[in-house]
Design an enzyme around this catalytic site. Structure first.
Site, PDB file in Angstrom:
ATOM      1  N   CYS A 188       4.265  -7.017  -3.982  1.00 33.01           N
ATOM      2  CA  CYS A 188       3.840  -5.982  -4.925  1.00 33.01           C
ATOM      3  C   CYS A 188       2.679  -6.379  -5.833  1.00 33.01           C
ATOM      4  O   CYS A 188       1.922  -5.519  -6.291  1.00 33.01           O
ATOM      5  CB  CYS A 188       5.017  -5.556  -5.811  1.00 33.01           C
ATOM      6  SG  CYS A 188       6.569  -5.294  -4.920  1.00 33.01           S
ATOM      7  N   CYS A 214      -1.147  -5.220  -5.495  1.00 31.21           N
ATOM      8  CA  CYS A 214      -1.573  -3.868  -5.878  1.00 31.21           C
ATOM      9  C   CYS A 214      -1.295  -3.552  -7.342  1.00 31.21           C
ATOM     10  O   CYS A 214      -2.099  -2.901  -8.004  1.00 31.21           O
ATOM     11  CB  CYS A 214      -0.871  -2.834  -4.998  1.00 31.21           C
ATOM     12  SG  CYS A 214      -1.554  -2.697  -3.338  1.00 31.21           S
ATOM     13  N   HIS A 215      -0.136  -3.977  -7.840  1.00 29.53           N
ATOM     14  CA  HIS A 215       0.268  -3.587  -9.199  1.00 29.53           C
ATOM     15  C   HIS A 215      -0.101  -4.632 -10.250  1.00 29.53           C
ATOM     16  O   HIS A 215       0.003  -4.346 -11.446  1.00 29.53           O
ATOM     17  CB  HIS A 215       1.775  -3.317  -9.241  1.00 29.53           C
ATOM     18  CG  HIS A 215       2.206  -2.176  -8.378  1.00 29.53           C
ATOM     19  ND1 HIS A 215       2.023  -0.859  -8.735  1.00 29.53           N
ATOM     20  CD2 HIS A 215       2.806  -2.150  -7.155  1.00 29.53           C
ATOM     21  CE1 HIS A 215       2.491  -0.073  -7.783  1.00 29.53           C
ATOM     22  NE2 HIS A 215       2.967  -0.830  -6.809  1.00 29.53           N
ATOM     23  N   HIS A 233     -16.115   0.118  -0.074  1.00 32.34           N
ATOM     24  CA  HIS A 233     -15.887  -1.309   0.198  1.00 32.34           C
ATOM     25  C   HIS A 233     -17.053  -1.810   1.048  1.00 32.34           C
ATOM     26  O   HIS A 233     -16.963  -1.915   2.267  1.00 32.34           O
ATOM     27  CB  HIS A 233     -14.557  -1.522   0.920  1.00 32.34           C
ATOM     28  CG  HIS A 233     -14.101  -2.952   0.887  1.00 32.34           C
ATOM     29  ND1 HIS A 233     -14.738  -3.945   1.599  1.00 32.34           N
ATOM     30  CD2 HIS A 233     -13.093  -3.565   0.233  1.00 32.34           C
ATOM     31  CE1 HIS A 233     -14.122  -5.101   1.388  1.00 32.34           C
ATOM     32  NE2 HIS A 233     -13.125  -4.895   0.558  1.00 32.34           N
TER      33      HIS A 233
END
Length: 575
Positions: free
Chosen positions: A79, A82-83, A401
């Site tokens: 996790c 991303c967080h 990107h």
């Protein structure tokens, strides 16, 4: 698992509040993030989860010490990318206790289970988590995030090693390699780089490095190769040695992505810089020994809302050619820091407000303007390195990107710089010549459609008429295993698809094709066919003029090849 009405309501609320759209049954049941996408965007954090202390919060469900440690490990592995380590949000939404406790346990369980079309994985229905793990993680994120330790000068110096002192290094090149046409190739899962001779197409040397090398950068002289792994280990490789190898190394933090060296006239090779994800900071080092000299923290207020962010990670760093400065992207705050290195005891930093979620980018052809993606803001920021200000913020497609981008002369619009996108199929060209084409400058002057979203890199060369676009993270196998190539003098005729993975003939595996890279002559393009570590990978070389297969490099030592960096092109910012 049957979902109660109580759980459906918070799930619907989550969709509404976060503007993620209506979740369809298809989105609920499919595996939302494929392994390659997860590996690129939210790979396991290089931070040791055990280093973060247990923190229990009032109002959160109780967890045993064992449960807390297990959940902490899962969070860091699955996790944090991303967080954020401190859960303040980046690619993913914030997960701080003021938010998670208000939402409640049922809401969180449903959201973790079924994900969202915006990119949150459906951890339960994909089979990655069972119900007990979903409940554990829902409880865990209702507690204060445990913070890893800081990493300062004392910790850096404890890891710093000068393997071969400068006075003991060669005074001239001692090998017969054509260094201008040498490639540094990341062997991601092996924790190595391969130095591949661009003339013979043979692996010249394998060098042990840190975990999952992110980039390779060249010193201004072209002698020293710097690589940095996600574990924040920097290796300095002397290419003049009979057998090129590491001459100095240092661990600059716990997780990192960027390294660069000084290039301003009179400062060539004198300094190096590395930026870290954790702690959020960068360090300026001696360019011959990697001795750490100056550490600068990046914590501060975000652009726009001016909210304090405790974990603004350092993304791309480039060396200015106009001033003795490093240009540093601070991801979450959206600020670009121009760090003048003339006097490290009185370090001068000019801070430019750009847009949040700064990531990668590169120079325009004149080397005056730095164009960089603020990817989750869907913008390209343009910095004038000469005047040291923000020249423009350009609205582009979904999650740009560009890698370092691609510079060429558009037949209708003059000099342009191109980016592709993770979130949509477009390739967009931005005018870069305010002097001779002022009406085109810092605007999207052309948009073309490629094969689809999931693109990581675009590439061309001053001697080429082609623009190559990879789509390594596209969910469609046929798309992720091939590349699109455009004629830059005739975009109207569309693109040709080159079946790179098919040409590699590797057998089973995802075989994602990533990062076009030219040789020094500009007549060959190299592609990585990135397979899993237990499968065969390869480098495929294409004749740029004919667009036909020229060579496939197969070697059992080519384990998960990703980035490739030609020494000359990297040294001189040719892209």
């Amino acid at each position: 698992m049957r979902v109660s009405q109580m759980m459906i309501k918070p799930l619907a609320l989550a969709v509404a509040i976060t503007s993620m759209g209506v979740m369809t049954a298809q989105a609920q049941t499919k595996k939302h993030v494929d392994p390659a996408s997860a590996a690129y965007e939210s790979a396991p954090s290089a931070i040791d989860a055990a280093s973060a202390k247990v923190v229990r919060s009032p109002g959160a469900p109780d967890l045993t010490d064992a449960e807390f440690e297990k959940a902490k490990q899962i969070y860091f592995e699955r996790c944090a990318g991303c967080h954020g380590v401190l859960r303040k949000g980046a690619t993913g939404k914030p997960l701080t206790p003021d938010i998670t406790q208000e939402r409640g346990i049922d809401y969180l369980k449903a959201f973790i289970s079924y994900g969202s079309p915006a990119g949150m994985p459906n951890w339960l229905t994909s089979g990655d988590f069972d119900e007990a793990t979903v409940e554990l993680m829902a409880k865990y994120i209702m507690h204060e995030p445990p913070q890893p330790p800081e990493y300062g000068l004392e910790e850096m110096k404890a890891t710093w090693e000068v393997v071969i002192p400068p006075e003991d290094r060669p005074t001239k090149q001692m090998n017969k390699l054509n260094l201008k046409n040498l490639f540094s190739v990341t062997l991601r899962d092996a924790g190595e780089i391969a130095l591949i001779d661009g003339d013979t197409k043979e692996i010249a040397h394998i060098i042990k490095t840190g975990y999952a090398v992110h980039i390779s950068r060249m010193s201004a002289s072209g002698r020293y190769l710097f690589v940095i792994g996600r574990d924040a280990l920097v290796n300095m490789v002397d290419l003049w040695m009979e057998n090129p190898d590491t001459v100095a190394k240092i661990k600059v933090g716990m997780e990192a992505r960027s390294v660069e060296t000084s290039k301003y006239k009179g400062w060539e090779d004198k300094l190096a810089i590395a930026g870290t994800y954790w702690p959020p900071q960068f360090v300026i080092m001696d360019g011959e020994t990697l001795e750490p000299k100056k550490i600068v923290g990046t914590r501060g207020m975000t652009v726009g809302t001016q909210e304090y962010h405790p974990e603004p990670r350092v993304a791309a760093i480039v060396a200015s050619h106009a001033h003795p400065e490093f240009i540093v992207n601070v991801k979450e705050t959206g600020k670009i820091m121009l760090a003048n290195y003339e006097d490290l005891d009185a370090l001068s930093i000019t801070t430019i407000d750009a847009a949040q979620f700064l990531h990668d980018g590169g120079w325009d052809a004149s080397m005056r303007y730095f164009l960089t993606a603020a990817n989750n803001s869907d913008k390209i920021a343009v910095v004038d390195a000469q005047d040291r200000n923000l020249e423009a913020l350009v609205d582009v497609g979904k999650i740009p990107h560009p890698g370092r981008g691609a510079n060429f002369i558009d037949p209708d619009h003059g000099p342009v710089w191109a980016t592709s996108h993770l979130g949509d199929q477009t390739i967009q060209m931005i005018g870069t010549d305010p002097k001779n084409h002022p009406d085109k400058a810092w605007k999207v002057v052309r948009t073309v459609d490629g094969q689809g979203g999931g693109s990581l890199f675009v590439k061309t060369h001053p001697k080429s008429k082609n623009l190559y676009v990879d789509t390594a993270l596209n969910p469609a196998e046929a798309v992720s295993q091939s590349v699109a190539v455009f004629d830059i003098n005739n975009f109207d005729k569309g693109y040709e698809v080159l079946p790179i993975a098919e040409w590699a003939d590797l057998g089973e595996g995802p075989k994602r094709v990533v990062q076009p890279e030219y040789n020094v002559a500009g007549d060959e393009v190299w592609f990585s066919v990135w397979n899993t570590s237990d499968k065969k990978s390869a480098i495929v070389i294409v004749d740029d003029k004919t667009r036909k297969l020229k060579k496939v490099i197969k070697d059992e030592r080519l384990i998960t090849p990703t980035g490739k960096f030609n020494v000359y092109n990297t040294q001189h910012d040719v892209y």
